[in-house]
Design a protein around this motif. Structure first.
Motif, mmCIF file in Angstrom:
data_model
loop_
_atom_site.group_PDB
_atom_site.id
_atom_site.type_symbol
_atom_site.label_atom_id
_atom_site.label_comp_id
_atom_site.label_asym_id
_atom_site.label_seq_id
_atom_site.Cartn_x
_atom_site.Cartn_y
_atom_site.Cartn_z
ATOM 1 N N SER A 23 -61.096 -55.484 15.551
ATOM 2 C CA SER A 23 -60.722 -56.820 15.304
ATOM 3 C C SER A 23 -59.153 -56.870 15.177
ATOM 4 O O SER A 23 -58.538 -57.991 14.940
ATOM 5 N N LEU A 24 -58.385 -56.014 15.619
ATOM 6 C CA LEU A 24 -56.947 -55.730 15.842
ATOM 7 C C LEU A 24 -56.471 -56.234 17.243
ATOM 8 O O LEU A 24 -57.245 -56.344 18.093
ATOM 9 N N HIS A 25 -55.281 -56.796 17.278
ATOM 10 C CA HIS A 25 -54.513 -57.071 18.456
ATOM 11 C C HIS A 25 -54.521 -55.781 19.414
ATOM 12 O O HIS A 25 -54.486 -54.662 18.662
ATOM 13 N N GLY A 26 -54.860 -56.005 20.644
ATOM 14 C CA GLY A 26 -54.800 -54.785 21.310
ATOM 15 C C GLY A 26 -53.861 -53.788 21.434
ATOM 16 O O GLY A 26 -54.037 -52.678 21.391
ATOM 17 N N SER A 27 -52.466 -54.488 21.172
ATOM 18 C CA SER A 27 -51.368 -53.401 21.141
ATOM 19 C C SER A 27 -51.486 -52.572 19.709
ATOM 20 O O SER A 27 -51.030 -51.196 19.750
ATOM 21 N N VAL A 28 -51.781 -53.213 18.741
ATOM 22 C CA VAL A 28 -51.916 -52.684 17.438
ATOM 23 C C VAL A 28 -52.954 -51.434 17.710
ATOM 24 O O VAL A 28 -52.812 -50.470 17.048
ATOM 25 N N ALA A 29 -54.222 -51.763 17.959
ATOM 26 C CA ALA A 29 -55.256 -50.850 18.099
ATOM 27 C C ALA A 29 -54.707 -49.555 18.991
ATOM 28 O O ALA A 29 -55.196 -48.436 18.560
ATOM 29 N N GLN A 30 -54.108 -49.797 19.853
ATOM 30 C CA GLN A 30 -53.481 -48.670 20.856
ATOM 31 C C GLN A 30 -52.657 -47.995 20.106
ATOM 32 O O GLN A 30 -52.570 -46.501 20.055
ATOM 33 N N GLN A 31 -51.723 -48.536 19.158
ATOM 34 C CA GLN A 31 -50.749 -47.643 18.579
ATOM 35 C C GLN A 31 -51.561 -46.731 17.368
ATOM 36 O O GLN A 31 -51.355 -45.730 17.462
ATOM 37 N N VAL A 32 -52.565 -47.337 16.546
ATOM 38 C CA VAL A 32 -53.521 -46.629 15.805
ATOM 39 C C VAL A 32 -54.128 -45.657 16.465
ATOM 40 O O VAL A 32 -54.035 -44.262 16.014
ATOM 41 N N GLU A 34 -53.135 -44.071 19.224
ATOM 42 C CA GLU A 34 -52.234 -42.951 19.724
ATOM 43 C C GLU A 34 -51.639 -42.109 18.582
ATOM 44 O O GLU A 34 -51.509 -40.743 18.338
ATOM 45 N N VAL A 35 -51.322 -42.653 17.215
ATOM 46 C CA VAL A 35 -51.439 -41.913 16.140
ATOM 47 C C VAL A 35 -52.498 -40.980 15.735
ATOM 48 O O VAL A 35 -52.189 -39.679 15.591
ATOM 49 N N GLN A 36 -53.696 -41.538 15.885
ATOM 50 C CA GLN A 36 -55.001 -40.527 15.774
ATOM 51 C C GLN A 36 -54.845 -39.402 16.679
ATOM 52 O O GLN A 36 -55.054 -38.477 16.438
ATOM 53 N N ARG A 37 -54.328 -39.508 17.993
ATOM 54 C CA ARG A 37 -54.677 -38.709 18.947
ATOM 55 C C ARG A 37 -53.410 -37.433 18.593
ATOM 56 O O ARG A 37 -53.832 -36.507 18.865
ATOM 57 N N GLN A 38 -52.156 -38.257 18.360
ATOM 58 C CA GLN A 38 -51.075 -37.043 17.922
ATOM 59 C C GLN A 38 -51.597 -36.403 16.697
ATOM 60 O O GLN A 38 -51.148 -35.022 16.660
ATOM 61 N N MET A 39 -52.085 -36.800 15.914
ATOM 62 C CA MET A 39 -52.302 -36.033 14.546
ATOM 63 C C MET A 39 -53.585 -35.026 14.864
ATOM 64 O O MET A 39 -53.713 -33.647 14.585
ATOM 65 N N ARG A 40 -54.418 -35.359 15.630
ATOM 66 C CA ARG A 40 -55.560 -34.480 16.139
ATOM 67 C C ARG A 40 -55.050 -33.341 16.896
ATOM 68 O O ARG A 40 -55.393 -32.131 16.685
#
Length: 89
Positions: A23-32, A34-40
Motif C-alpha cells: 500500500s506504500l509508495h514504492g520508494s517508501v516500501a524500499q526504505q522499510v 532496507e531498514v529490515q535488511r540492515q537490522m537482520r
C-alpha cells in the motif's frame, strides 16, 4: 525481540506486513525493506552466525476450518471475509 521493542503481546501475520508494504509508495516500501535488511544483518553479526544461504518460506495459503479448532482465527480471505481459517502466513 521486536515484540519487546514495540511493547505488543503479539505481531500480525507476515501477510499483513506485505499488504502494508504494497500500500506504500514504492520508494517508501524500499526504505522499510532496507531498514529490515540492515537490522537482520546486525542481529546475525551480533550472534556470530555465518550462513552460506538462507531459505525463507512465505506460503500464505488459507485453509477453511469448521468449528473451534486450535489455531483457527479470522484471517484475510477476500473471497470469504471474516470466515475462520488457519493461515500459514
Amino acid at each position: 525481540m521486536l515484540m519487546g521493542i514495540l511493547k505488543v503481546l503479539r505481531l500480525p501475520p507476515q501477510c499483513t506486513f506485505w499488504r502494508f508494504l504494497a500500500s506504500l509508495h514504492g520508494s517508501v516500501a524500499q526504505q522499510v525493506l532496507e531498514v529490515q535488511r540492515q537490522m537482520r544483518q546486525r542481529v546475525w553479526e551480533a550472534a556470530h552466525v555465518k550462513l552460506d544461504s538462507v531459505t525463507l518460506d512465505t506460503d500464505t495459503t488459507v485453509h477453511t476450518v469448521y468449528g473451534n479448532q486450535m489455531g483457527a482465527r479470522k484471517s484475510y480471505n477476500p473471497k470469504n471475509r471474516g470466515k475462520k481459517a488457519t493461515s500459514r502466513c
